[in-house]
Write a protein that holds these residues in place. Structure first.
Motif, PDB file in Angstrom:
ATOM      1  N   GLY A 141     -25.031  61.394 -17.722  1.00 33.66           N
ATOM      2  CA  GLY A 141     -24.433  61.868 -16.637  1.00 33.66           C
ATOM      3  C   GLY A 141     -22.990  61.771 -16.795  1.00 33.66           C
ATOM      4  N   ILE A 142     -22.689  62.185 -18.119  1.00 33.64           N
ATOM      5  CA  ILE A 142     -21.169  62.235 -18.452  1.00 33.64           C
ATOM      6  C   ILE A 142     -20.738  63.611 -17.943  1.00 33.64           C
ATOM      7  N   GLY A 143     -19.635  63.527 -17.135  1.00 36.51           N
ATOM      8  CA  GLY A 143     -19.159  64.678 -16.434  1.00 36.51           C
ATOM      9  C   GLY A 143     -18.352  65.528 -17.552  1.00 36.51           C
ATOM     10  N   MET A 144     -18.760  66.985 -17.565  1.00 36.65           N
ATOM     11  CA  MET A 144     -18.114  67.816 -18.706  1.00 36.65           C
ATOM     12  C   MET A 144     -17.294  68.790 -17.513  1.00 36.65           C
ATOM     13  N   THR A 145     -16.291  69.480 -18.618  1.00 39.05           N
ATOM     14  CA  THR A 145     -15.539  70.705 -17.905  1.00 39.05           C
ATOM     15  C   THR A 145     -16.449  72.061 -17.658  1.00 39.05           C
ATOM     16  N   GLU A 146     -16.401  72.874 -16.939  1.00 39.99           N
ATOM     17  CA  GLU A 146     -17.002  74.097 -16.764  1.00 39.99           C
ATOM     18  C   GLU A 146     -16.827  74.817 -17.996  1.00 39.99           C
ATOM     19  N   THR A 147     -15.850  74.755 -18.947  1.00 40.78           N
ATOM     20  CA  THR A 147     -15.425  75.356 -20.098  1.00 40.78           C
ATOM     21  C   THR A 147     -16.478  74.808 -21.112  1.00 40.78           C
ATOM     22  N   THR A 148     -16.486  73.566 -21.300  1.00 41.20           N
ATOM     23  CA  THR A 148     -17.395  72.822 -22.103  1.00 41.20           C
ATOM     24  C   THR A 148     -18.939  73.388 -21.552  1.00 41.20           C
ATOM     25  N   ILE A 149     -19.455  73.200 -20.514  1.00 43.20           N
ATOM     26  CA  ILE A 149     -20.853  73.551 -19.933  1.00 43.20           C
ATOM     27  C   ILE A 149     -20.912  75.129 -20.529  1.00 43.20           C
ATOM     28  N   SER A 150     -19.982  76.097 -20.329  1.00 41.60           N
ATOM     29  CA  SER A 150     -20.192  77.300 -20.461  1.00 41.60           C
ATOM     30  C   SER A 150     -20.102  77.596 -22.130  1.00 41.60           C
ATOM     31  N   ASN A 151     -19.527  76.717 -22.999  1.00 42.96           N
ATOM     32  CA  ASN A 151     -19.605  77.053 -24.488  1.00 42.96           C
ATOM     33  C   ASN A 151     -20.911  76.240 -25.019  1.00 42.96           C
ATOM     34  N   PHE A 152     -21.205  75.189 -24.284  1.00 40.77           N
ATOM     35  CA  PHE A 152     -22.647  74.764 -24.796  1.00 40.77           C
ATOM     36  C   PHE A 152     -23.723  76.056 -24.580  1.00 40.77           C
ATOM     37  N   ALA A 153     -23.602  76.645 -23.360  1.00 41.66           N
ATOM     38  CA  ALA A 153     -24.442  77.808 -22.852  1.00 41.66           C
ATOM     39  C   ALA A 153     -24.321  78.798 -24.046  1.00 41.66           C
ATOM     40  N   ALA A 154     -23.035  79.076 -24.423  1.00 43.67           N
ATOM     41  CA  ALA A 154     -23.039  79.948 -25.479  1.00 43.67           C
ATOM     42  C   ALA A 154     -23.953  79.771 -27.042  1.00 43.67           C
ATOM     43  N   LEU A 155     -23.968  78.541 -27.043  1.00 49.48           N
ATOM     44  CA  LEU A 155     -24.909  78.170 -27.887  1.00 49.48           C
ATOM     45  C   LEU A 155     -26.517  78.050 -27.740  1.00 49.48           C
ATOM     46  N   GLY A 156     -26.851  78.455 -26.432  1.00 49.18           N
ATOM     47  CA  GLY A 156     -28.092  78.205 -26.079  1.00 49.18           C
ATOM     48  C   GLY A 156     -28.572  76.950 -25.572  1.00 49.18           C
ATOM     49  N   ILE A 157     -27.596  76.083 -25.205  1.00 48.82           N
ATOM     50  CA  ILE A 157     -27.928  74.743 -24.818  1.00 48.82           C
ATOM     51  C   ILE A 157     -27.335  74.574 -23.240  1.00 48.82           C
ATOM     52  N   ASP A 158     -28.445  74.135 -22.708  1.00 47.00           N
ATOM     53  CA  ASP A 158     -28.003  73.731 -21.232  1.00 47.00           C
ATOM     54  C   ASP A 158     -27.500  72.311 -21.177  1.00 47.00           C
TER      55      ASP A 158
END
Length: 181
Positions: free
Chosen positions: A145-162
């Motif tokens: 449950g580590i909080g991440m910025t929206e930018t980080t979550i979006s960049n993971f999504a760009a790698l295909g990772i939720d």
């Protein structure tokens, strides 16, 4: 007993970085030593030469670094290395740095911080196996449950990772589905 996986930065791109550092140093560092120049020209050239020295040293640091990952954590062995156990992972940031205005070319940097010790491990997307490491980090971050910025979550999504900590959880906080790549 967990298996340790090792990852390295591939040599051919590093050789290109060494060549760029050497060329930049030659073009900016040698002329002030050979030709009398005014301080207004020599000082900026020497500062640029210093930047190429730093770039070359950073390239050598990546070349000498081996990343190890297992069930216990991640370790960067080499100059300026560090180690973080998954248990102590406290912060995850994934940033994208573009080299073009249209954001078409660039690289990612994954920055991991541990709790307590303050250890930091930084990895660049040029690392062989970067996607595998990013997937593991996202999995650990979601479970913890580590909080991440929206930018980080979006960049993971760009790698295909939720990496969204709220995605895939039921009312009891149990993950209901694993992301797909």
């Amino acid at each position: 007993m967990s298996t340790v996986k090792q990852f390295r930065y591939p040599a051919p791109p590093l050789y290109g970085d060494y060549a760029r550092a050497a060329a930049g140093l030659a073009l900016t560092g040698i002329p002030p030593l050979l030709v009398p120049l005014s301080a207004w020209v020599a000082v900026p050239m020497m500062l640029a030469a210093a930047l190429f020295v730093v770039f070359g040293a950073r390239t050598a640091q990546r070349h000498a670094t081996v990343i190890e990952m297992d069930d216990k954590g991640i370790t960067a062995r080499g100059p300026l290395g560090g180690s973080i156990s998954w248990e102590h992972l406290a912060q995850v940031r994934l940033n994208y740095y573009s080299t073009r205005r249209d954001r078409g070319l660039g690289w990612m940097q994954l920055k991991l911080k541990g709790a307590g010790s303050g250890e930091t491990v930084r990895l660049e997307s040029t690392l062989d196996g970067f996607d595998e490491i990013a997937e593991r980090v996202a999995d650990v971050a979601r479970r913890k449950g580590i909080g991440m910025t929206e930018t980080t979550i979006s960049n993971f999504a760009a790698l295909g990772i939720d990496a969204d900590p709220q995605a895939g959880m039921d009312a009891a906080g149990v993950r209901t589905a694993r992301w797909s790549r």
